[in-house]
Design an enzyme around this catalytic site. Structure first.
Site, PDB file in Angstrom:
ATOM      1  N   VAL A 132      13.287 -91.289 -23.383  1.00 53.64           N
ATOM      2  CA  VAL A 132      12.407 -91.278 -22.204  1.00 53.64           C
ATOM      3  C   VAL A 132      11.420 -90.126 -22.325  1.00 53.64           C
ATOM      4  O   VAL A 132      11.816 -88.963 -22.472  1.00 53.64           O
ATOM      5  CB  VAL A 132      13.218 -91.086 -20.889  1.00 53.64           C
ATOM      6  CG1 VAL A 132      12.287 -91.102 -19.680  1.00 53.64           C
ATOM      7  CG2 VAL A 132      14.295 -92.147 -20.747  1.00 53.64           C
ATOM      8  N   LYS A 205      13.106 -97.354 -19.607  1.00 53.08           N
ATOM      9  CA  LYS A 205      13.164 -95.896 -19.411  1.00 53.08           C
ATOM     10  C   LYS A 205      13.572 -95.561 -17.985  1.00 53.08           C
ATOM     11  O   LYS A 205      14.347 -94.622 -17.751  1.00 53.08           O
ATOM     12  CB  LYS A 205      11.806 -95.277 -19.751  1.00 53.08           C
ATOM     13  CG  LYS A 205      11.467 -95.384 -21.249  1.00 53.08           C
ATOM     14  CD  LYS A 205      10.011 -95.050 -21.508  1.00 53.08           C
ATOM     15  CE  LYS A 205       9.670 -95.105 -22.987  1.00 53.08           C
ATOM     16  NZ  LYS A 205       8.232 -95.042 -23.247  1.00 53.08           N
TER      17      LYS A 205
HETATM   18  N1  HSE Z   1       5.555 -97.703 -26.841  1.00 53.52           N
HETATM   19  C1  HSE Z   1       5.950 -96.487 -26.203  1.00 53.52           C
HETATM   20  C2  HSE Z   1       4.750 -95.891 -25.456  1.00 53.52           C
HETATM   21  C3  HSE Z   1       6.449 -95.525 -27.248  1.00 53.52           C
HETATM   22  O1  HSE Z   1       3.625 -96.376 -25.614  1.00 53.52           O
HETATM   23  O2  HSE Z   1       4.925 -94.975 -24.674  1.00 53.52           O
HETATM   24  C4  HSE Z   1       7.302 -94.403 -26.719  1.00 53.52           C
HETATM   25  O3  HSE Z   1       8.446 -94.848 -26.069  1.00 53.52           O
END
Ligand code: HSE
Length: 429
Positions: A132, A205
């Site tokens: 997270v 998250k």
């Molecule tokens: N794909 C996620 C983002 C990566 O763009 O925040 C990090 O968790």
């Protein structure tokens, strides 16, 4: 000096970033911790890829058991990503008495209870700070330095890709599709951006944050989730004119012993600290009953910021092993019984609609809203050429109302032909 041996599952971008973080700061880490941390085995198929780190061919293996069954390995770092086989690998590692560190939000959110139980049963540590907010030490702060608080609310911008897209749309007046294309070309967005732009990554998250803050298990699928794909350039322009910025927000708050949570784009007042979080940056805003308001800000993605969080967990576990106290106290889910999960409570809303360009239409719409008990905070009608007969665009910021009630009112407004189309409905913070 004690040496702690580590097995690494996956040497992609985050694996390489984590390895590099250790390599880059090895001297200082050893001096500060009094332990020598060494990554000794790596499960990775792509052994020939050019990487900016010192790995030797003998470190690679194609067999995960070489790591799980190696008695010398104390810690396993899982950086494969995705729910499976990552979850099964972590379970196997825990069952074999290895401490586990991961950055994998999808696997942690999907199998939180199973992995926690396995860690507890095998008296090992299971850490996932990097899952997270990338490099932001939010989970460690909540579970150590902030333990003296009870929290009633958490708000976050916890996806870099969508924050980058919304920032570019706001700053350069661009459309969603055009920004997404550029973001993909620059490597800010994945070739398949679904998990990011539909809010799934944020829901994973938020589910993890809720587990730690409220001791409540809410699976990502239970969290009402909406992404940013329907946000238009017009919505962004209106937000700015009304004094807001549109952000994809993860929200969880206790309201009268109920847990309200959702992932949604929202109008954030320009004066709020979250409004100034731009591009790929993440921020998490919490309010504790002792510490009051706090905002954590930093890079939510990227090999080195994420590697910093991964190695932070590895270092903490290594220090605990060296002290002979490498097990966690896992809080019992005591708060869960007092919290009933609800999707979404009362909120202010921005509504954008089109209506017939005839005298009195605005009055009819506002009267209809009034009949549903919905007050109006601000309203704006766009100037239009009255002679063309084209529909006019009208936007409202409405007073607090449940989404259900708002939808009923809008159905009635459309049904009575006062308005011709509802273009957007966005929550206002
Ligand atoms: N794909 C996620 C983002 C990566 O763009 O925040 C990090 O968790």
């Amino acid at each position: 000096m004690k040496t702690i041996k580590v097995g690494l599952l996956g040497l992609g971008n985050i694996g390489t970033g984590s390895y590099k973080t250790l390599e880059m700061n090895k001297k200082q880490i050893t001096a500060n911790t009094g332990v020598d941390i060494e990554i000794t085995k790596i499960l990775e198929r792509d052994v020939n890829r050019e990487r900016d780190i010192t790995v030797t061919p003998d470190m690679f293996t194609q067999n995960p058991d070489d790591i799980f069954l190696d008695p010398e390995i104390d810690i396993v770092i899982e950086l494969i990503g995705g729910i499976e086989p990552a979850s099964t690998f972590m379970l196997k590692a825990l069952e074999n008495g290895k401490h586990v560190v991961t950055a994998n939000k999808a696997a942690v959110a999907a199998n939180y209870d199973m992995l926690m139980e396995a860690a507890k049963k095998n008296k090992v540590m299971f850490r996932f700070e990097a899952s997270v907010g990338g490099g932001i030490p939010i989970l460690n702060s909540l579970t150590t330095a902030l333990l003296a608080n009870e929290f009633d609310e958490i708000l976050g911008i916890i996806n870099g890709t969508t924050n980058y897209i919304l920032t570019q749309m706001t700053e350069f007046g661009l459309d969603y599709a055009d920004v997404l294309k550029v973001a993909q070309e620059k490597g800010f967005a994945e070739a398949d951006p679904t998990a990011d732009v539909e809010g799934i990554d944020v829901a994973n998250k938020l589910s993890i944050l809720i587990s730690l803050i409220f001791g409540s298990r809410v699976s990502p699928e239970e969290i009402p989730t909406e992404g940013i794909t329907k946000i238009t350039k017009d919505d962004i322009d209106f937000a700015v004119q009304f004094g807001y910025k549109i952000k994809l927000l993860a929200t969880a708050k206790k309201v009268d012993k109920q847990l309200e949570c959702h992932v949604q784009p929202a109008f954030v007042p320009s004066s709020h600290p979250l409004a100034s979080v731009s591009n790929e940056f993440n921020a998490i805003f919490v309010r504790g009953n002792a510490v009051d308001e706090l905002m954590f800000y930093g890079k939510g993605a990227g090999p080195l910021p994420t590697g910093s969080a991964v190695m932070g967990d590895v270092i903490e576990i290594s220090k605990a092993i060296a002290k002979g106290s490498a097990f966690d106290h896992y809080a019992e889910d005591s708060i869960i019984e007092n919290l009933n999960f609800v999707g979404e409570g009362q909120n202010k809303y921005y509504v954008s609609l089109t209506a017939k360009n005839v005298p009195g239409v605005m009055g009819k719409i506002t009267t209809a809203l009034g009949e549903y008990g919905i007050g109006i905070d601000s309203v704006m009608q766009l100037a239009n050429d009255a002679q063309t007969g084209d529909d006019v665009s009208i936007v409202f910021i409405l007073h607090e109302v449940t989404r259900e009630r708002l939808d009923e009112a809008l159905v009635s407004i459309i049904g009575n032909h006062f308005a011709t189309a509802i273009k957007s409905i966005i929550r206002v913070m």
